[in-house]
Scaffold this motif. Structure first.
Motif, PDB file in Angstrom:
ATOM      1  N   GLN A   1      46.716  81.586  48.542  1.00 19.69           N
ATOM      2  CA  GLN A   1      47.846  80.850  49.342  1.00 19.69           C
ATOM      3  C   GLN A   1      48.543  79.736  50.415  1.00 19.69           C
ATOM      4  O   GLN A   1      49.196  79.620  49.838  1.00 19.69           O
ATOM      5  CB  GLN A   1      48.358  82.870  49.520  1.00 19.69           C
ATOM      6  CG  GLN A   1      47.864  84.038  49.601  1.00 19.69           C
ATOM      7  CD  GLN A   1      49.548  84.316  49.002  1.00 19.69           C
ATOM      8  OE1 GLN A   1      50.291  83.009  48.682  1.00 19.69           O
ATOM      9  NE2 GLN A   1      49.701  85.464  48.134  1.00 19.69           N
ATOM     10  N   ARG A   2      47.155  79.448  50.684  1.00 21.44           N
ATOM     11  CA  ARG A   2      47.094  78.713  51.814  1.00 21.44           C
ATOM     12  C   ARG A   2      47.151  77.254  50.816  1.00 21.44           C
ATOM     13  O   ARG A   2      47.828  76.376  50.625  1.00 21.44           O
ATOM     14  CB  ARG A   2      46.180  78.043  52.445  1.00 21.44           C
ATOM     15  CG  ARG A   2      46.212  76.821  52.905  1.00 21.44           C
ATOM     16  CD  ARG A   2      46.852  76.898  54.069  1.00 21.44           C
ATOM     17  NE  ARG A   2      47.166  75.575  54.553  1.00 21.44           N
ATOM     18  CZ  ARG A   2      48.175  74.242  55.077  1.00 21.44           C
ATOM     19  NH1 ARG A   2      49.708  75.021  55.134  1.00 21.44           N
ATOM     20  NH2 ARG A   2      48.142  73.707  56.356  1.00 21.44           N
ATOM     21  N   MET A   3      46.003  77.185  49.492  1.00 22.61           N
ATOM     22  CA  MET A   3      46.366  76.458  48.565  1.00 22.61           C
ATOM     23  C   MET A   3      47.969  75.914  47.971  1.00 22.61           C
ATOM     24  O   MET A   3      48.154  74.997  47.443  1.00 22.61           O
ATOM     25  CB  MET A   3      44.976  76.331  47.737  1.00 22.61           C
ATOM     26  CG  MET A   3      44.016  76.020  47.749  1.00 22.61           C
ATOM     27  SD  MET A   3      42.804  76.653  46.733  1.00 22.61           S
ATOM     28  CE  MET A   3      42.322  74.703  46.379  1.00 22.61           C
ATOM     29  N   ARG A   4      48.192  77.090  47.339  1.00 20.81           N
ATOM     30  CA  ARG A   4      49.222  76.973  47.094  1.00 20.81           C
ATOM     31  C   ARG A   4      50.490  76.492  47.901  1.00 20.81           C
ATOM     32  O   ARG A   4      51.585  75.519  47.516  1.00 20.81           O
ATOM     33  CB  ARG A   4      50.124  78.472  46.860  1.00 20.81           C
ATOM     34  CG  ARG A   4      51.429  78.626  45.662  1.00 20.81           C
ATOM     35  CD  ARG A   4      52.238  79.946  45.624  1.00 20.81           C
ATOM     36  NE  ARG A   4      52.904  79.811  44.367  1.00 20.81           N
ATOM     37  CZ  ARG A   4      54.221  79.571  44.941  1.00 20.81           C
ATOM     38  NH1 ARG A   4      54.566  79.317  46.255  1.00 20.81           N
ATOM     39  NH2 ARG A   4      55.501  79.394  43.637  1.00 20.81           N
ATOM     40  N   GLU A   5      50.512  76.855  49.044  1.00 22.53           N
ATOM     41  CA  GLU A   5      51.379  75.910  50.606  1.00 22.53           C
ATOM     42  C   GLU A   5      51.747  74.952  50.560  1.00 22.53           C
ATOM     43  O   GLU A   5      51.774  73.853  50.207  1.00 22.53           O
ATOM     44  CB  GLU A   5      51.100  77.344  51.720  1.00 22.53           C
ATOM     45  CG  GLU A   5      51.665  76.402  53.211  1.00 22.53           C
ATOM     46  CD  GLU A   5      51.504  77.089  54.061  1.00 22.53           C
ATOM     47  OE1 GLU A   5      52.159  76.699  54.984  1.00 22.53           O
ATOM     48  OE2 GLU A   5      50.452  77.710  54.668  1.00 22.53           O
ATOM     49  N   LEU A   6      50.258  74.533  50.391  1.00 24.37           N
ATOM     50  CA  LEU A   6      49.900  73.129  50.063  1.00 24.37           C
ATOM     51  C   LEU A   6      50.235  72.032  49.227  1.00 24.37           C
ATOM     52  O   LEU A   6      50.105  71.229  49.169  1.00 24.37           O
ATOM     53  CB  LEU A   6      48.651  72.999  50.704  1.00 24.37           C
ATOM     54  CG  LEU A   6      47.788  72.923  52.139  1.00 24.37           C
ATOM     55  CD1 LEU A   6      46.447  73.076  51.322  1.00 24.37           C
ATOM     56  CD2 LEU A   6      48.225  72.187  52.988  1.00 24.37           C
ATOM     57  N   ALA A   7      50.766  73.202  48.382  1.00 23.93           N
ATOM     58  CA  ALA A   7      50.896  72.391  46.582  1.00 23.93           C
ATOM     59  C   ALA A   7      52.018  71.698  46.655  1.00 23.93           C
ATOM     60  O   ALA A   7      53.029  71.016  46.402  1.00 23.93           O
ATOM     61  CB  ALA A   7      50.511  73.430  45.765  1.00 23.93           C
ATOM     62  N   VAL A   8      53.128  73.126  47.466  1.00 21.19           N
ATOM     63  CA  VAL A   8      54.850  73.299  48.022  1.00 21.19           C
ATOM     64  C   VAL A   8      54.900  72.120  48.472  1.00 21.19           C
ATOM     65  O   VAL A   8      55.572  70.824  48.478  1.00 21.19           O
ATOM     66  CB  VAL A   8      54.923  73.944  47.791  1.00 21.19           C
ATOM     67  CG1 VAL A   8      56.417  73.863  48.436  1.00 21.19           C
ATOM     68  CG2 VAL A   8      55.062  75.638  47.256  1.00 21.19           C
ATOM     69  N   GLN A   9      54.340  71.579  49.514  1.00 18.76           N
ATOM     70  CA  GLN A   9      53.817  70.479  50.957  1.00 18.76           C
ATOM     71  C   GLN A   9      53.725  69.213  50.101  1.00 18.76           C
ATOM     72  O   GLN A   9      54.806  68.042  50.027  1.00 18.76           O
ATOM     73  CB  GLN A   9      53.165  70.297  51.779  1.00 18.76           C
ATOM     74  CG  GLN A   9      53.549  69.332  52.891  1.00 18.76           C
ATOM     75  CD  GLN A   9      52.191  69.774  53.704  1.00 18.76           C
ATOM     76  OE1 GLN A   9      51.321  71.218  53.948  1.00 18.76           O
ATOM     77  NE2 GLN A   9      52.269  68.243  54.548  1.00 18.76           N
ATOM     78  N   SER A  10      53.374  69.104  48.869  1.00 18.78           N
ATOM     79  CA  SER A  10      52.528  68.126  48.507  1.00 18.78           C
ATOM     80  C   SER A  10      53.262  67.104  47.843  1.00 18.78           C
ATOM     81  O   SER A  10      54.069  66.419  47.128  1.00 18.78           O
ATOM     82  CB  SER A  10      51.423  67.957  47.414  1.00 18.78           C
ATOM     83  OG  SER A  10      51.160  66.875  47.014  1.00 18.78           O
ATOM     84  N   GLY A  11      54.292  68.845  47.165  1.00 20.75           N
ATOM     85  CA  GLY A  11      55.331  68.007  45.402  1.00 20.75           C
ATOM     86  C   GLY A  11      55.777  67.767  46.109  1.00 20.75           C
ATOM     87  O   GLY A  11      57.435  67.601  45.249  1.00 20.75           O
ATOM     88  N   ASN A  12      56.710  67.612  47.325  1.00 18.93           N
ATOM     89  CA  ASN A  12      57.878  66.827  48.232  1.00 18.93           C
ATOM     90  C   ASN A  12      57.558  65.054  48.745  1.00 18.93           C
ATOM     91  O   ASN A  12      56.722  64.975  48.732  1.00 18.93           O
ATOM     92  CB  ASN A  12      57.879  67.432  49.671  1.00 18.93           C
ATOM     93  CG  ASN A  12      59.575  67.210  50.509  1.00 18.93           C
ATOM     94  OD1 ASN A  12      60.396  66.749  49.731  1.00 18.93           O
ATOM     95  ND2 ASN A  12      59.697  67.553  51.353  1.00 18.93           N
ATOM     96  N   ASP A  13      58.916  64.914  47.684  1.00 11.48           N
ATOM     97  CA  ASP A  13      58.536  63.435  47.534  1.00 11.48           C
ATOM     98  C   ASP A  13      58.853  62.602  49.248  1.00 11.48           C
ATOM     99  O   ASP A  13      59.130  61.383  49.323  1.00 11.48           O
ATOM    100  CB  ASP A  13      59.281  62.734  47.120  1.00 11.48           C
ATOM    101  CG  ASP A  13      58.279  62.361  46.256  1.00 11.48           C
ATOM    102  OD1 ASP A  13      57.189  62.363  45.727  1.00 11.48           O
ATOM    103  OD2 ASP A  13      59.668  62.803  44.564  1.00 11.48           O
ATOM    104  N   THR A  14      59.148  63.373  50.331  1.00 10.78           N
ATOM    105  CA  THR A  14      58.776  62.712  51.099  1.00 10.78           C
ATOM    106  C   THR A  14      57.387  61.965  51.740  1.00 10.78           C
ATOM    107  O   THR A  14      57.251  61.539  52.668  1.00 10.78           O
ATOM    108  CB  THR A  14      59.545  63.717  52.222  1.00 10.78           C
ATOM    109  OG1 THR A  14      59.002  64.695  52.686  1.00 10.78           O
ATOM    110  CG2 THR A  14      60.992  64.198  51.827  1.00 10.78           C
ATOM    111  N   ASN A  15      56.463  62.871  51.100  1.00 12.06           N
ATOM    112  CA  ASN A  15      54.986  62.627  51.510  1.00 12.06           C
ATOM    113  C   ASN A  15      54.461  61.036  51.192  1.00 12.06           C
ATOM    114  O   ASN A  15      55.423  61.043  49.633  1.00 12.06           O
ATOM    115  CB  ASN A  15      54.189  63.792  51.130  1.00 12.06           C
ATOM    116  CG  ASN A  15      54.459  64.404  51.777  1.00 12.06           C
ATOM    117  OD1 ASN A  15      54.173  65.046  53.025  1.00 12.06           O
ATOM    118  ND2 ASN A  15      54.956  65.977  51.248  1.00 12.06           N
TER     119      ASN A  15
END
Length: 419
Positions: free
Chosen positions: A88-102
């Protein structure tokens, strides 16, 4: 009147002896609580009683077996609960990384945590055990719980491989490789000294960006990179460069972290030692036939294949699912959804097995109780009834002793005839 043979005394003696035997048996039954203390007490009853006793003891052990089975299942399910949290934490991080604000640096930091989580997921899968037996590494196939007193009264249980690679969240095999920048013949330096960032993906094409974000080289396979302006090329041979940094030094040597198709290596750090691949603890996880290109586990299954030989002492990194770009992070979400569903399915299956074993124990307990009662009626003595019998035998013994004394006095009557 006869004095040589005292028939009355002999008769009294025989009756007294029978009474003493019966009294002895009664005392034995009362002291042991058993109606059958030897085969002579009830031959048929003894055979039936011992058969029933074997069943009751088997049922009692079957209950303990089922309890042990529940403990094993609970151990595995408890570990999978933590695996769920990690995914679940890995999925949360994947969703975060999918944002191009990063930025690329932001995603690199996110990738570091994903890599560590994948390693922990694998560690849980490799080390979770019950009574020294590994539970989540795929070796628990059709194990049997003996949940009955007789042959073939068992149930089979399997637990799937719950390590990172089996769940699809172990990433590429990564190792550092050096290749020379090759001039195409115009003697012009098209790719100069510096650090370049790899962007894009294999499906849409890869680019090598300079510090200004300008593409200076491109690649369609991650192996051969061609300068965007000019004819310089870089050819990596061990594996594909799909992310990270390509560094070029003043001598024209390009260094990059290359990825190789992962056939079975779990997330972690490995070192090539001779023809062996060692984990962080120095354990041999795979070996090569001498070519240093294909490494297989002890069972002969290929874990990793390099397009060119690696060298003794090379370090190989296996990270988690790739979230280093928007595209890869987007794909990782689906990959992690599948992994979460797999763990959920396994936990659900184990929960169902545990519930089944609970019902099994209840059934075994009832069967043991009823069979014990039946065996008791055959082998156990009725204490009240036997006390009555003992009292009877005691009175008969006392009477027999008295009558034997009287019988012994009868021959003395002959003396009166002698005057």
């Amino acid at each position: 009147m006869r004095i040589n043979t005292n028939v009355a005394a002999l008769n009294s003696y025989n009756q007294l002896k029978n009474t003493q035997n019966n009294l002895s048996k009664s005392l034995s039954r009362l002291s042991s609580g058993k109606r059958i203390n030897g085969a002579a007490d009830d031959a048929a009853g003894l055979a039936i009683s011992e058969k029933m006793n074997a069943q009751t003891r088997g049922l009692a052990q079957a209950q303990r077996n089922a309890q042990d089975g529940i403990s094993m299942i609970q151990t595995a399910e408890g570990a999978l609960k933590e695996s769920h949290s990690i995914l679940q934490r890995m999925r949360e991080l994947a969703v975060q990384s999918g944002n191009d604000t990063n930025t690329a640096d932001d995603r690199a930091e996110i990738q570091k945590e994903v890599d560590q989580l994948s390693q922990e997921l694998t560690r849980i899968g490799k080390t979770t055990e019950f009574n020294t037996q590994k539970l989540l590494n795929g070796t628990v196939e059709d194990i049997k719980f003996q949940i009955g007193a007789n042959e073939q009264q068992n149930m089979q249980v399997s637990i799937s491989d719950m390590r990172g690679h089996a769940l699809g969240v172990a990433g590429e095999v990564k190792t550092e490789e050096t290749a020379a920048v090759t001039d195409g013949g115009d003697n012009t330096t098209d790719l100069g000294e510096g650090d370049y960032t790899v962007s894009g993906n294999l499906d849409d094409g890869l680019e090598m960006l300079n510090s200004d974000g300008v593409a200076v080289a491109t690649s369609s396979n991650g192996l051969t990179w061609s300068a965007s302006s000019g004819d310089d090329t870089i050819t990596f041979t061990k594996g594909t460069v799909t992310s990270g940094t390509i560094s070029i030094d003043g001598s024209g040597n390009a260094t990059a972290e290359v990825g190789v198709e992962n056939l079975g290596l779990e997330a972690g750090t490995y070192t090539v030692s001779g023809t062996d691949l060692l984990d962080e603890n120095g354990n041999v996880v795979a070996s090569d036939n001498g070519s240093l290109t294909t490494f297989s586990d002890p069972g002969g299954t290929d874990l990793v294949t390099f397009s060119a030989a690696v060298a003794d002492g090379d370090t190989i990194e296996v990270g988690g699912v790739d979230v280093a770009s928007q595209t890869s992070a987007d794909k990782a979400i689906t990959t992690l959804d599948d992994a979460i569903a797999s763990v959920s399915e396994e936990r659900s299956k184990l929960g169902a097995v545990q519930n089944r074993l609970d019902h099994t124990i209840n059934n075994l307990n009832t069967a043991e109780e009823n069979l014990t009662a039946a065996e008791s009626r055959i082998s156990d003595v009725d204490m009240a009834k036997e006390m009555m019998n003992m009292s009877k035998q005691q009175i008969l013994s006392q009477a027999g002793t008295a009558m034997m004394a009287q019988a012994n006095q009868l021959p003395q009557g002959v003396l009166q005839l002698l005057g």
